[in-house]
Design a protein around this motif. Structure first.
Motif, PDB file in Angstrom:
ATOM      1  N   LEU A  29       5.871  -6.255  -8.848  1.00 59.83           N
ATOM      2  CA  LEU A  29       6.694  -6.389  -7.108  1.00 59.83           C
ATOM      3  C   LEU A  29       5.722  -7.079  -6.521  1.00 59.83           C
ATOM      4  CD1 LEU A  29       7.404  -3.195  -7.468  1.00 59.83           C
ATOM      5  CD2 LEU A  29       8.159  -2.936  -5.683  1.00 59.83           C
ATOM      6  N   ALA A  30       5.896  -7.952  -6.386  1.00 54.92           N
ATOM      7  CA  ALA A  30       5.013  -9.073  -5.694  1.00 54.92           C
ATOM      8  C   ALA A  30       4.806  -9.553  -4.002  1.00 54.92           C
ATOM      9  CB  ALA A  30       5.124 -10.433  -6.263  1.00 54.92           C
ATOM     10  N   TYR A  31       4.196  -9.535  -3.315  1.00 57.69           N
ATOM     11  CA  TYR A  31       4.653  -9.860  -1.968  1.00 57.69           C
ATOM     12  C   TYR A  31       3.732 -11.009  -2.092  1.00 57.69           C
ATOM     13  CZ  TYR A  31       5.772  -4.799  -1.927  1.00 57.69           C
ATOM     14  OH  TYR A  31       6.827  -3.268  -2.035  1.00 57.69           O
TER      15      TYR A  31
ATOM     16  N   ILE B 136       0.695  -0.734   0.229  1.00 58.25           N
ATOM     17  CA  ILE B 136       0.050  -0.272   0.026  1.00 58.25           C
ATOM     18  C   ILE B 136       0.519   1.468  -0.077  1.00 58.25           C
ATOM     19  CG2 ILE B 136      -1.639   1.493   1.470  1.00 58.25           C
ATOM     20  CD1 ILE B 136      -2.479  -1.852   2.358  1.00 58.25           C
ATOM     21  N   LYS B 137       2.117   0.949   0.612  1.00 56.17           N
ATOM     22  CA  LYS B 137       2.995   2.402   0.798  1.00 56.17           C
ATOM     23  C   LYS B 137       3.419   2.686  -0.698  1.00 56.17           C
ATOM     24  CE  LYS B 137       7.326   1.965   2.202  1.00 56.17           C
ATOM     25  NZ  LYS B 137       8.545   1.736   2.838  1.00 56.17           N
ATOM     26  N   VAL B 138       3.991   1.573  -0.556  1.00 52.36           N
ATOM     27  CA  VAL B 138       4.184   1.478  -2.457  1.00 52.36           C
ATOM     28  C   VAL B 138       3.396   2.199  -3.494  1.00 52.36           C
ATOM     29  CG1 VAL B 138       5.660   0.270  -4.873  1.00 52.36           C
ATOM     30  CG2 VAL B 138       6.401  -0.192  -2.361  1.00 52.36           C
ATOM     31  N   ALA B 139       2.965   1.710  -3.182  1.00 56.07           N
ATOM     32  CA  ALA B 139       1.395   1.837  -4.690  1.00 56.07           C
ATOM     33  C   ALA B 139       1.282   3.497  -4.391  1.00 56.07           C
ATOM     34  CB  ALA B 139       0.016   1.269  -4.223  1.00 56.07           C
ATOM     35  N   TYR B 140       1.188   4.112  -3.248  1.00 59.71           N
ATOM     36  CA  TYR B 140       0.251   5.703  -2.566  1.00 59.71           C
ATOM     37  C   TYR B 140       2.059   6.322  -3.218  1.00 59.71           C
ATOM     38  CZ  TYR B 140       0.504  10.056   0.248  1.00 59.71           C
ATOM     39  OH  TYR B 140       0.435  11.464   0.790  1.00 59.71           O
TER      40      TYR B 140
END
Length: 194
Positions: free
Chosen positions: A112-114, A20-24
């Motif tokens: 980026l896969a988590y 969510i942080k990376v998307a933001y």
């Protein structure tokens, strides 16, 4: 140069909040992000990436027969996609991981896969196996066991006790799973008194 990243950990390490942080961060800079989540993970609702601290983000759903490359091409036609983010990648199939690699290789878009690496029996998930095989960069997100050591195992709980047999995929949260170091996973210890 774009790369396929596999960022793994046990449960409760902050994978979803990191996504969510990376998307933001991308969107704050005017970039377009394609976020994905496998349909099997519906703990917090279908098509939602949800962190344990309560932040949520809508995501496109990936079913077993979804072609992620086709979905990317469709979205990329509407507006250029600058990054692809996927949560719970352990639930992907081999063809999904190959499609993610094709996005990186043919479109020069980072993916980026988590997700988890191993299940409650310490076996790789299908998605984890192929992410380990195809990823350009593999990064561990660390969390700790109750004893303070690095947690590397996920234990499944039934009636408060660790079980090591059953179906590989059973969706659940803190009520069903706990992250432990290898020693306490093997010993079956959930705390100093148990």
């Amino acid at each position: 140069m774009a790369q396929l990243y596999y960022r793994y950990s046990t449960m409760n390490a902050g994978k979803s909040i990191e996504l969510i942080k990376v998307a933001y961060n991308y969107e704050e800079r005017g970039k377009h992000v394609l976020t994905l989540i496998p349909s099997v993970d519906d703990r917090y609702g279908v098509g939602l990436i949800t962190s344990r601290i309560g932040l949520q983000r809508e995501a496109d759903i990936v079913n077993e027969d979804t072609n992620i490359l086709d979905l990317f091409i469709q979205k990329n036609t509407d507006h250029p996609v600058d990054c692809v983010l996927i949560d719970e990648c352990q639930f992907l199939k081999k063809h999904h991981v190959e499609e993610l690699a094709e996005i990186v290789d043919s479109f020069e878009v980072p993916v980026l896969a988590y997700g988890l690496k191993n299940d409650f029996q310490n076996e790789l998930f299908e998605g984890s196996y192929y992410m380990l095989a195809y990823a350009d960069k593999i990064e561990e997100i660390k969390t700790i066991c109750w004893c303070g050591r690095k947690a590397t195992m996920v234990a499944r709980l039934v009636n408060g006790n660790i079980v090591k047999q059953g179906e590989q995929i059973v969706i659940g949260g803190n009520d069903m799973y706990v992250s432990l170091c290898r020693k306490h996973y093997n010993d079956g210890r959930l705390g100093p008194d148990r």
